[in-house]
Design an enzyme around this catalytic site. Structure first.
Site, mmCIF file in Angstrom:
data_model
loop_
_atom_site.group_PDB
_atom_site.id
_atom_site.type_symbol
_atom_site.label_atom_id
_atom_site.label_comp_id
_atom_site.label_asym_id
_atom_site.label_seq_id
_atom_site.Cartn_x
_atom_site.Cartn_y
_atom_site.Cartn_z
ATOM 1 N N MET A 1 61.161 31.645 75.085
ATOM 2 C CA MET A 1 60.718 30.484 75.840
ATOM 3 C C MET A 1 61.675 30.263 76.985
ATOM 4 O O MET A 1 62.867 30.144 76.800
ATOM 5 C CB MET A 1 60.738 29.393 74.807
ATOM 6 C CG MET A 1 60.661 28.027 74.973
ATOM 7 S SD MET A 1 60.828 26.952 73.567
ATOM 8 C CE MET A 1 59.866 27.603 72.276
ATOM 9 N N GLY A 224 63.363 39.988 75.698
ATOM 10 C CA GLY A 224 64.155 38.813 76.003
ATOM 11 C C GLY A 224 63.735 37.516 75.345
ATOM 12 O O GLY A 224 64.442 36.512 75.472
ATOM 13 N N ASP A 225 62.592 37.507 74.632
ATOM 14 C CA ASP A 225 62.139 36.223 74.073
ATOM 15 C C ASP A 225 61.279 36.430 72.829
ATOM 16 O O ASP A 225 60.204 35.846 72.700
ATOM 17 C CB ASP A 225 61.362 35.442 75.128
ATOM 18 C CG ASP A 225 61.254 33.957 74.794
ATOM 19 O OD1 ASP A 225 61.985 33.491 73.890
ATOM 20 O OD2 ASP A 225 60.443 33.259 75.421
ATOM 21 N N LEU A 226 61.753 37.251 71.897
ATOM 22 C CA LEU A 226 61.001 37.464 70.652
ATOM 23 C C LEU A 226 61.279 36.289 69.717
ATOM 24 O O LEU A 226 61.973 36.403 68.709
ATOM 25 C CB LEU A 226 61.393 38.799 70.019
ATOM 26 C CG LEU A 226 60.926 40.041 70.790
ATOM 27 C CD1 LEU A 226 61.440 41.306 70.138
ATOM 28 C CD2 LEU A 226 59.394 40.081 70.900
#
Length: 372
Positions: A1, A224-226
């Protein structure tokens, strides 16, 4: 996020399309008639779940990018091409429905409010599944998420080639883990209390112990945003007591950038801790899955505690900063904060040595037995 900002703090103009306007957009740009449409939660972009009267796959996500990021077409191109690449590699990633002109995206005006803003618009295939945030994650799915994190980065770094990939060099991107020191300029959003003191401690330790080691880490392209809302799963087992999950969807590539393999596992660990009733045990299962694909080096393992802490700090500080800009979206923006502060404080109360010992012993145990 993510907040999407690179470098200096700025006000991101989130799109404000109504359902009627979004419906017209799908018709005009993509040539599809909408049967029904509903808004989806989002951080700084605007997303709609739409069902259209088309043959074959008839559900999509209309993604309208914030006005600042919409000025970076090469970056959005790279993100979308990466999604398409991963789909061809067998990963459950969305793919774009082409515009009537045959493009993967279109720059469009619209939304309420003053001033004329333009927003990049894409229509992506809708991926079914349940967000990890809504299940009770067991060791099996935590291990699978670790494998996924390593496999995605490995495929992108070794095989993904496209002219737009150079745009992923985002040196001052606030959500790149290397940029934890940039949080200094956002920390005003926190109250003067014990939480702020811990974040300041994280930043200082990061500057002294992680930044000097970056050159020894293995570089790669990071998703970058798991996080627990960006990974979808479904259950492949009839057992309610011990469900077996598989990953059915990978969402939101807007935080992609060049980074390091160890960043991805740290990010995954941090977000999987958020919903866990036993957060400190999570890291070992995720790490075991990750290392089944990409074993970490001693230097990378040594930085893991501060990298996980750094991601907590990024998420909590930037959420507080963004909530000041968009108070109407505060509930969604501060989802992580509900338990994030508690987990970060617990990590520091328990201490790096004890936390790493728990993670590494759990991961080591997988060398002797398969995940259950």
């Amino acid at each position: 996020m993510s907040s999407g900002n690179d470098c200096q703090p700025q006000i991101l103009t989130k799109p404000t399309f109504g359902e009627r306007e979004a419906t017209e957009l799908v018709d005009r740009v993509f040539g599809l008639k909408v049967l029904w449409i509903r808004s989806l939660p989002s951080y700084d972009d605007q997303n709609f779940h739409v069902c259209v009267s088309a043959e074959g796959a008839d559900e999509y996500v209309l993604k309208i990018t914030n006005s600042e990021d919409s000025q970076k077409p090469d970056l959005i191109e790279a993100q979308t091409q990466a999604m398409m690449f991963l789909s061809t590699e067998g990963f459950p990633s969305a793919t774009p429905y082409l515009t009537k002109d045959g493009n993967i995206m279109s720059l469009e005006s619209g939304g309420t409010g003053s001033g004329s803003k333009k927003y990049m618009v894409r229509l992506l295939t809708y991926l079914p599944g349940t967000p990890v945030a809504k299940i009770t994650a067991n060791a099996q799915i935590l291990y699978e998420i670790g494998r996924l994190a390593a496999s995605v980065d490995k495929a992108l770094s070794e095989k993904f080639q496209h002219p737009s990939v150079k745009s992923l060099h985002r040196g001052q991107f606030i959500w790149n883990l290397a940029n934890v020191p940039l949080l200094d300029q956002y920390i005003y959003a926190l109250d003067q209390n014990k939480y702020r003191a811990v974040v300041e401690q994280v930043i200082e330790q990061f500057k002294g112990k992680v930044i000097p080691k970056l050159s020894s880490f293995r570089a790669c392209i990071n998703h970058g945003d798991l996080n627990d809302h960006n990974i979808l799963v479904d259950s492949s087992s009839a057992s309610l007591e011990n469900p077996q999950y598989r990953v059915s969807g990978i969402l939101d590539f807007s935080d992609m950038s060049y980074g390091y393999y160890v960043f991805e596992v740290a990010i995954a660990i941090m977000y999987m801790m958020i919903e866990s009733p036993d957060p400190l045990s999570v890291g070992g299962h995720v790490l075991a899955g990750f290392e089944s694909v990409l074993p970490l080096t001693a230097e990378e393992r040594g930085a893991l505690f501060l990298l996980v802490s750094g991601r907590f700090a990024q998420s909590l500080v930037i959420a507080a900063h963004t909530a000041l800009l968009y108070p109407e979206n505060k509930e969604y923006l501060t989802i992580t904060a509900k338990t994030g502060w508690k987990h970060l404080m617990t990590m520091f109360d328990v201490g790096q040595e004890a936390v790493e010992k728990a993670w590494f012993e759990t991961a080591q145990a997988y060398a002797y037995h398969a995940p259950t």
